[in-house]
Scaffold this motif. Structure first.
Motif, short mmCIF file in Angstrom:
data_model
loop_
_atom_site.label_atom_id
_atom_site.label_comp_id
_atom_site.label_asym_id
_atom_site.label_seq_id
_atom_site.Cartn_x
_atom_site.Cartn_y
_atom_site.Cartn_z
N GLY A 87 93.32 51.29 96.66
CA GLY A 87 92.27 51.31 95.64
C GLY A 87 92.79 50.85 94.29
O GLY A 87 93.99 50.71 94.11
N TYR A 88 91.86 50.58 93.42
CA TYR A 88 90.42 50.53 93.66
C TYR A 88 90.04 49.26 94.42
O TYR A 88 90.57 48.19 94.13
N SER A 89 89.11 49.37 95.35
CA SER A 89 88.50 48.20 95.99
C SER A 89 87.05 48.15 95.53
O SER A 89 86.36 49.17 95.48
N ILE A 111 85.19 51.65 95.83
CA ILE A 111 85.72 52.68 96.71
C ILE A 111 86.74 53.49 95.93
O ILE A 111 87.62 52.92 95.29
N GLU A 112 86.63 54.79 95.97
CA GLU A 112 87.57 55.65 95.25
C GLU A 112 88.98 55.47 95.80
O GLU A 112 89.17 55.22 96.99
N GLN A 145 89.39 48.90 102.56
CA GLN A 145 90.47 49.67 101.93
C GLN A 145 91.09 50.57 103.00
O GLN A 145 90.60 51.67 103.26
N SER A 193 90.04 43.67 97.37
CA SER A 193 90.44 44.61 98.40
C SER A 193 91.85 45.11 98.11
O SER A 193 92.74 44.32 97.82
N THR A 253 91.48 56.59 99.58
CA THR A 253 90.57 56.90 100.68
C THR A 253 90.53 55.70 101.62
O THR A 253 90.82 54.58 101.22
N ASN A 269 88.13 53.40 103.63
CA ASN A 269 86.70 53.12 103.67
C ASN A 269 86.47 51.62 103.52
O ASN A 269 87.41 50.85 103.30
N TYR A 270 85.21 51.23 103.63
CA TYR A 270 84.83 49.85 103.33
C TYR A 270 83.56 49.89 102.49
O TYR A 270 82.85 50.89 102.42
N SER A 271 83.31 48.76 101.81
CA SER A 271 82.12 48.66 100.96
C SER A 271 81.51 47.28 101.15
O SER A 271 82.24 46.28 101.28
#
Length: 561
Positions: A478-480, A493-494, A235, A474, A497, A499-501
């Protein structure tokens, strides 16, 4: 009808619309889907007091407009005029099931509360036809709301999303009947009332049926899974202050992927919609750049990107009007280490790269309806920065990658608006796929209104359960997240933001009953309606009818003090 009664019935319809609209959304992180079992009580109670088709349509429109205004709040917040026009048009479509119910009740000569259950047969084929065949408007408020509770939607691998509306409507009818039974009897007499006990038992059984099927699904289906893969969704966010900086997204996506690969070495990485600012099929530098990165990572990347194709001559009307000699596509592609090796070491071109071209384009943002025939309509496109006038693609074949332990895995992608439509991919393509990847962009809605992001999350759950496949989603903002074949959200992931998950998700190859017969449930409902319409209407004995009227006058309905 008196003004006081009219105000009461309109208020009841309005209250029903509020509850249905709220059931789709979250407020303060709390889901209001628990309102679904009672969301139709107001409109049903109002319609019971009305007789004319005109009054039914008015109340149905009030109900629909209120529900849709809340459900589509994210879109109407950004584009007030266009959003209200869309809500108004769809609200008129929502009156069709109620108009059909009015005619069917007249045909069957019934005014009983139980007859509102006929709406459960009407709604699925109307919603299916309008969504899939007519205007491509996903009027699926019931299913989108109930998707907040995945345990209640497991049965849609049999019926599809239209089965949810039937279940919710019938549940509302049962609860209304129980409520009326309570009002007609004293509280102390309820336990001895056979009618109350029968209605309560039937309501509890109907409520429990999805839970029983969920128990079966959670118990039996894991044995059919074909192993697991470790996947990462990226994300990258989006620069709200400078939305033209396309390099921002790719730079952040590269940095996040570097971190994910260094820490977890996933089997696949998923990037969002249009993550690549140029097409690796036509831009040689972009191809070499991505081939080098993927080869270094030794991890395949499923990504969204733009793609072009030469238009035939003579040019189609829209291409002439836009002064283009090419078609523009919103696409998804799989770039594997094997492809990277061939590009760098064997000078392989990417012309033959297997790409998926988005099937369901978003009206008035990615294209304008009928602009291919009447090019001047393309001026109506909403200016979100796209203005790309895409061409629609078709259901593509699966894309393939090798896991770190060299297992072959097939995926099938969705791109943003695609996920709203269960018919995006054909059964033969779904059957081969082990996983679904979904590539979306949420940047249009800003960080103030999240209703559209929540809606997309719930649609992801619906498609995942219908196909019984895990989904890797993805998004730019978001959301991811991931879903397993039960529609449960993992590793979210919020929004807004960077980030990665990374999660371990099950593989499931094959077809659910719904995927084999995607039109089965709406067609069965339609056949049932045809049978009921052709069924001989019961004859009313005039004397008996007059006697019932007299009784109503002599014994007026009790009112609570």
């Amino acid at each position: 009808m008196k003004k006081s009664n009219s105000l009461k019935t309109i208020s009841a319809a309005l209250l029903s619309g509020l509850m249905l609209g709220l059931s789709v959304n979250h407020i303060g992180g709390v889901s209001f889907a628990f309102l679904l079992p009672v969301c139709m009580l107001g409109i049903f109670s109002a319609l019971e007091k009305l007789d004319t088709l005109k009054s039914w349509l008015l109340h149905a429109f009030v109900f629909s407009f209120t529900a849709l205004s809340l459900a589509l709040l994210g879109f109407t917040w950004i584009e007030l005029l266009a959003g209200k026009i869309m809500v108004t048009l769809i609200s008129f479509l929502y009156t069709l099931p109620f108009a059909m119910l009015w005619f069917l009740r007249k045909r069957l000569r019934t005014e009983s509360t139980r007859s509102f259950a006929l709406l459960a047969l009407i709604w699925p084929p109307v919603a299916w036809f309008v969504t899939e065949k007519l205007f491509a408007v996903p009027i699926t408020l019931f299913s989108n709301g109930l998707a907040n509770y995945p345990v209640f939607i497991q049965f849609i691998d049999l019926t599809g999303y239209t089965g949810i509306s039937a279940w919710v409507i019938v549940l509302n009818v049962f609860i209304l009947l129980v409520y009326k039974s309570i009002r007609q009897n004293r509280l102390a007499e309820l336990t001895g009332s056979k009618d109350f006990l029968k209605l309560s038992g039937a309501a509890m059984l109907w409520f429990t049926l999805p839970l029983l099927y969920a128990w079966y699904s959670y118990t039996a289906l894991p044995a059919t899974f074909q192993g697991y893969v470790t996947a990462t969704v990226i994300q990258p966010g989006y620069p709200q202050d400078d939305p033209e900086r396309e390099e921002f997204q790719i730079d952040v996506a590269l940095a996040l992927t570097d971190s994910a690969v260094a820490q977890t070495r996933p089997d696949i990485v998923v990037w969002p919609e249009a993550a690549l600012p140029s097409s690796v099929r036509t831009d040689e530098n972009a191809l070499l750049f991505m081939a080098d990165r993927v080869l270094r990572w030794q991890t395949p990347v499923a990504t969204g990107m733009m793609d072009m194709e030469q238009a035939p001559t003579p040019l189609p009307p829209l291409q002439q009007y836009l002064n283009r000699d090419y078609f523009y596509y919103n696409t998804a592609a799989m770039i594997t280490p094997q492809l990277g090796w061939r590009v760098i070491m064997e000078n392989q071109r990417a012309d033959a790269l297997n790409v998926y071209r988005k099937v369901n384009l978003m009206p008035f943002t990615e294209y304008v309806p009928f602009s291919d025939r009447f090019p001047f309509l393309s001026r109506l496109v909403l200016e979100f920065g796209e203005n790309n006038h895409f061409k629609a693609g078709a259901s593509g074949t699966t894309m393939t990658f090798l896991t770190q332990d060299e297992r072959i895995v097939h995926i099938i992608p969705y791109i943003c608006w695609d996920i709203l439509f269960a018919s995006t991919h054909k059964a033969e393509n779904l059957q081969r796929a082990h996983l679904i990847t979904t590539h979306t962009s949420g940047r249009l809605f800003g960080d103030d209104i999240k209703t559209s992001l929540i809606g997309i999350k719930n649609y992801a759950r619906l498609r995942s359960v219908e196909a019984r496949k895990s989904m890797l989603k993805s998004s730019t903002t978001g959301y991811s997240f991931f879903t397993n074949p039960f529609g449960e959200v993992l590793g979210m992931i919020e929004p807004f933001t960077e980030n990665y998950s990374t999660e371990r998700v099950p593989l499931n190859q094959g077809l659910s009953l719904y995927s084999r017969f995607p039109n089965g449930f709406p067609v069965l409902c339609l056949l049932a309606l045809i049978v009921l319409t052709l069924y001989p209407a019961k004859k009313i004995n005039p004397k008996s009818h007059d006697h019932q009227k007299k009784q109503k006058k002599q014994h007026p309905r009790k009112t609570s003090k």
